[in-house]
Design an enzyme around this catalytic site. Sequence first.
Site, PDB file in Angstrom:
ATOM      1  CB  ILE A  24      -0.928  -0.006   1.241  1.00  0.00           C
ATOM      2  CG1 ILE A  24      -1.923  -1.153   1.141  1.00  0.00           C
ATOM      3  CG2 ILE A  24      -1.661   1.324   1.373  1.00  0.00           C
ATOM      4  CD1 ILE A  24      -2.804  -1.333   2.349  1.00  0.00           C
ATOM      5  CE  LYS A  60       7.805  26.538   6.736  1.00  0.00           C
ATOM      6  NZ  LYS A  60       6.653  25.646   6.834  1.00  0.00           N
ATOM      7  CB  THR A 329      -0.901  22.566  10.324  1.00  0.00           C
ATOM      8  OG1 THR A 329      -1.789  22.547   9.208  1.00  0.00           O
ATOM      9  CG2 THR A 329      -0.558  23.998  10.666  1.00  0.00           C
TER      10      THR A 329
HETATM   11  C1  LIG Z   1      -0.838  17.131  -0.795  1.00  0.00           C
HETATM   12  C2  LIG Z   1      -0.327  16.999   0.607  1.00  0.00           C
HETATM   13  C3  LIG Z   1       0.734  17.796   1.031  1.00  0.00           C
HETATM   14  C4  LIG Z   1       1.185  17.697   2.344  1.00  0.00           C
HETATM   15  N1  LIG Z   1       2.178  18.545   2.769  1.00  0.00           N
HETATM   16  C5  LIG Z   1       2.512  18.548   4.080  1.00  0.00           C
HETATM   17  C6  LIG Z   1       3.480  19.458   4.574  1.00  0.00           C
HETATM   18  O1  LIG Z   1       4.097  20.238   3.851  1.00  0.00           O
HETATM   19  N2  LIG Z   1       3.720  19.434   5.896  1.00  0.00           N
HETATM   20  C7  LIG Z   1       3.087  18.581   6.758  1.00  0.00           C
HETATM   21  O2  LIG Z   1       3.313  18.665   7.963  1.00  0.00           O
HETATM   22  N3  LIG Z   1       2.230  17.672   6.275  1.00  0.00           N
HETATM   23  C8  LIG Z   1       1.913  17.638   4.988  1.00  0.00           C
HETATM   24  N4  LIG Z   1       1.009  16.717   4.530  1.00  0.00           N
HETATM   25  C9  LIG Z   1       0.530  15.670   5.420  1.00  0.00           C
HETATM   26  C10 LIG Z   1       1.533  14.536   5.496  1.00  0.00           C
HETATM   27  O3  LIG Z   1       1.729  13.988   4.211  1.00  0.00           O
HETATM   28  C11 LIG Z   1       1.044  13.460   6.436  1.00  0.00           C
HETATM   29  O4  LIG Z   1       0.707  14.029   7.658  1.00  0.00           O
HETATM   30  C12 LIG Z   1       2.119  12.444   6.678  1.00  0.00           C
HETATM   31  O5  LIG Z   1       2.628  11.961   5.474  1.00  0.00           O
HETATM   32  C13 LIG Z   1       1.620  11.311   7.519  1.00  0.00           C
HETATM   33  O6  LIG Z   1       0.702  10.542   6.835  1.00  0.00           O
HETATM   34  P1  LIG Z   1       0.041   9.260   7.537  1.00  0.00           P
HETATM   35  O7  LIG Z   1       1.111   8.493   8.203  1.00  0.00           O
HETATM   36  O8  LIG Z   1      -1.115   9.684   8.340  1.00  0.00           O
HETATM   37  O9  LIG Z   1      -0.521   8.434   6.292  1.00  0.00           O
HETATM   38  P2  LIG Z   1       0.249   7.559   5.178  1.00  0.00           P
HETATM   39  O10 LIG Z   1       1.567   8.147   4.826  1.00  0.00           O
HETATM   40  O11 LIG Z   1      -0.738   7.370   4.085  1.00  0.00           O
HETATM   41  O12 LIG Z   1       0.536   6.187   5.894  1.00  0.00           O
HETATM   42  C14 LIG Z   1      -0.467   5.222   6.069  1.00  0.00           C
HETATM   43  C15 LIG Z   1       0.182   3.909   6.470  1.00  0.00           C
HETATM   44  O13 LIG Z   1      -0.825   2.957   6.749  1.00  0.00           O
HETATM   45  C16 LIG Z   1      -0.526   1.770   6.068  1.00  0.00           C
HETATM   46  N5  LIG Z   1      -1.784   1.092   5.751  1.00  0.00           N
HETATM   47  C17 LIG Z   1      -2.913   1.607   5.207  1.00  0.00           C
HETATM   48  N6  LIG Z   1      -3.845   0.642   5.072  1.00  0.00           N
HETATM   49  C18 LIG Z   1      -3.293  -0.482   5.563  1.00  0.00           C
HETATM   50  C19 LIG Z   1      -3.747  -1.830   5.687  1.00  0.00           C
HETATM   51  N7  LIG Z   1      -4.957  -2.218   5.284  1.00  0.00           N
HETATM   52  N8  LIG Z   1      -2.911  -2.734   6.241  1.00  0.00           N
HETATM   53  C20 LIG Z   1      -1.676  -2.398   6.647  1.00  0.00           C
HETATM   54  N9  LIG Z   1      -1.189  -1.152   6.539  1.00  0.00           N
HETATM   55  C21 LIG Z   1      -1.996  -0.222   5.994  1.00  0.00           C
HETATM   56  C22 LIG Z   1       0.232   2.186   4.822  1.00  0.00           C
HETATM   57  O14 LIG Z   1       1.015   1.134   4.341  1.00  0.00           O
HETATM   58  C23 LIG Z   1       1.075   3.327   5.389  1.00  0.00           C
HETATM   59  O15 LIG Z   1       2.255   2.822   5.981  1.00  0.00           O
HETATM   60  C24 LIG Z   1       0.581  16.778   3.222  1.00  0.00           C
HETATM   61  C25 LIG Z   1      -0.445  15.951   2.773  1.00  0.00           C
HETATM   62  C26 LIG Z   1      -0.917  16.056   1.484  1.00  0.00           C
HETATM   63  C27 LIG Z   1      -2.039  15.165   1.025  1.00  0.00           C
END
Ligand SMILES: Cc1cc2nc3c(=O)[nH]c(=O)nc-3n(C[C@H](O)[C@H](O)[C@H](O)COP(=O)(O)OP(=O)(O)OC[C@H]3O[C@@H](n4cnc5c(N)ncnc54)[C@H](O)[C@@H]3O)c2cc1C
Length: 484
Positions: A24, A60, A329
């Site tokens: 994923i 930054k 954020t």
């Molecule tokens: C366009 C965009 C720009 C951004 N820019 C910034 C920025 O400049 N600064 C900032 O602070 N934040 C930013 N963010 C937010 C930042 O990307 C996220 O906060 C950060 O990447 C953390 O994401 P996450 O871990 O919540 O989700 P994800 O990175 O999506 O991780 C999800 C995890 O769950 C796992 N997973 C999902 N489903 C399953 C399953 N069924 N079984 C097992 N594992 C599973 C995946 O493998 C993955 O490891 C941005 C977001 C977006 C969309």
Amino acid sequence: MTAAALAKSFSRQLTVTLVESEEIGIIGVGESTVPHLRDFNSLLQIHEADFIRQTKGTFKLGIQFNDWGRIGDSYVHGFGTIGRSLGLLDFHQYWLKARQLGWARDIGRYSINTLAAPQGRFMPSPADAPANTPLADIVYAYQFDAGLYARYLRSYAEGRGVRRIEGKVVEVQQNGASGFLESVRLENGTTVAGDLFIDCSGFRALLIGGTLQAAFQDWTHWLPLDRAIAIPCEKVEPPTPYTRVTAHEAGWQWRIPLQHRTGNGHVYSSRFMSDDAAAAALLRRLDGKPLADPSRPIRFAAGKRAKLWDRNVVAIGLAGGFLEPLESTAIFLAQSGISRLVQLFPRRDFDPVLEQTYNAQAQFEYERIRDFLILHYCATQRDDSELWRYCRHMSIPDSLRDYIRLFADAGRFYRNGTELFAVTSWVQVMLGQGITPRSYHPAADWVSEEDLKVYVEGTEQAIARCVAAMPRHEDFIARHCAAV
Ligand SMILES: Cc1cc2nc3c(=O)[nH]c(=O)nc-3n(C[C@H](O)[C@H](O)[C@H](O)COP(=O)(O)OP(=O)(O)OC[C@H]3O[C@@H](n4cnc5c(N)ncnc54)[C@H](O)[C@@H]3O)c2cc1C
């Protein structure tokens, strides 16, 4: 981040199992931060220079906003302070008076962060800087490769006893009576049982949304952008110590300089622009050669789960909610959710007061950030496209309306409790977006016009001298933390 912080905070009391799926993958964007990440790294006792080297990061001092209030406008939202307060009033009140008297310079000249950033200068405050020099006021965050940071934290967490299981969660077992989760089953048949489940599954919100069906508070009326396309490009100049965000007809474009490349992305509203047009606009405005194809459009909706903690599930990161990345954020919100969880960590009886407190604090935090973001859209004079015409006329939350009224009257700002953005941020963005206070706080009249001149001009001169003595950002990196 969550696994690393739990392993560090509860090393002996907890068994932490992290399940993630390489198939994923991660969302892989998110490269710009707010200064609080330094506290997170300190908690983990991560050495700054090592962290910057490993993540190919840069420093930054703030964000440069181009074309937001009007096309051609530019202002910097710098971290840190604007001048120094005097008596009960913030510096900007005296600046407003000087402005009314006709001799104040641009507000950006009275903050060391804001003056240093566009000049490409950076250094941290020296540990021995006397408290009365602006050099003591430098506040900074990082720009870095988030994928490398995740890898760095993974080895940190595994080194402290976290067990990582590669696999895909395909089924969730709940207790029939309480609805509490008991275990998750992976595609290969393994079952992982637990007392507390932390949903870090990104936009999938596997547990909080999928299993528990927690309601989603939709804020897209105020924050209508709902898609993003990202692309890295070659760097064409030394990395700037700031992130740049440029407003476009249907959204805005980020530019985040790292040591080895520049990250770019176009955040836009699918109501006002097609995906193909958004990708073409992004490519047209890159300042270096693309290093990959544009990503597929990432879809999102502004808002959060009504409950980020429900029964024995706590959602951290995108699983809990997302506010567009204009003020960088999201990583902060994950960090703050983790600290709150550590503070309110439950026993096996899950006292409901912990869940209630967690959810109330998170609600407050998200709403204050939401209002700050909306400010960038509603306070605009742009009317050159459908998006901006919509934003100028949309209704806004009462809480934000009150902040704007207070500021527009006499430049007053009153920070609400522990909200993330404080006076420096709100004042710079209000002014930058073209909200001009009618007057200043009457208490500023206690200072004579002569003393006012000495105070305001003295501040400007002291800051200019300090900035001139700061090293260039790229030289500081080369000397202390160049990526290998
Ligand atoms: C366009 C965009 C720009 C951004 N820019 C910034 C920025 O400049 N600064 C900032 O602070 N934040 C930013 N963010 C937010 C930042 O990307 C996220 O906060 C950060 O990447 C953390 O994401 P996450 O871990 O919540 O989700 P994800 O990175 O999506 O991780 C999800 C995890 O769950 C796992 N997973 C999902 N489903 C399953 C399953 N069924 N079984 C097992 N594992 C599973 C995946 O493998 C993955 O490891 C941005 C977001 C977006 C969309």
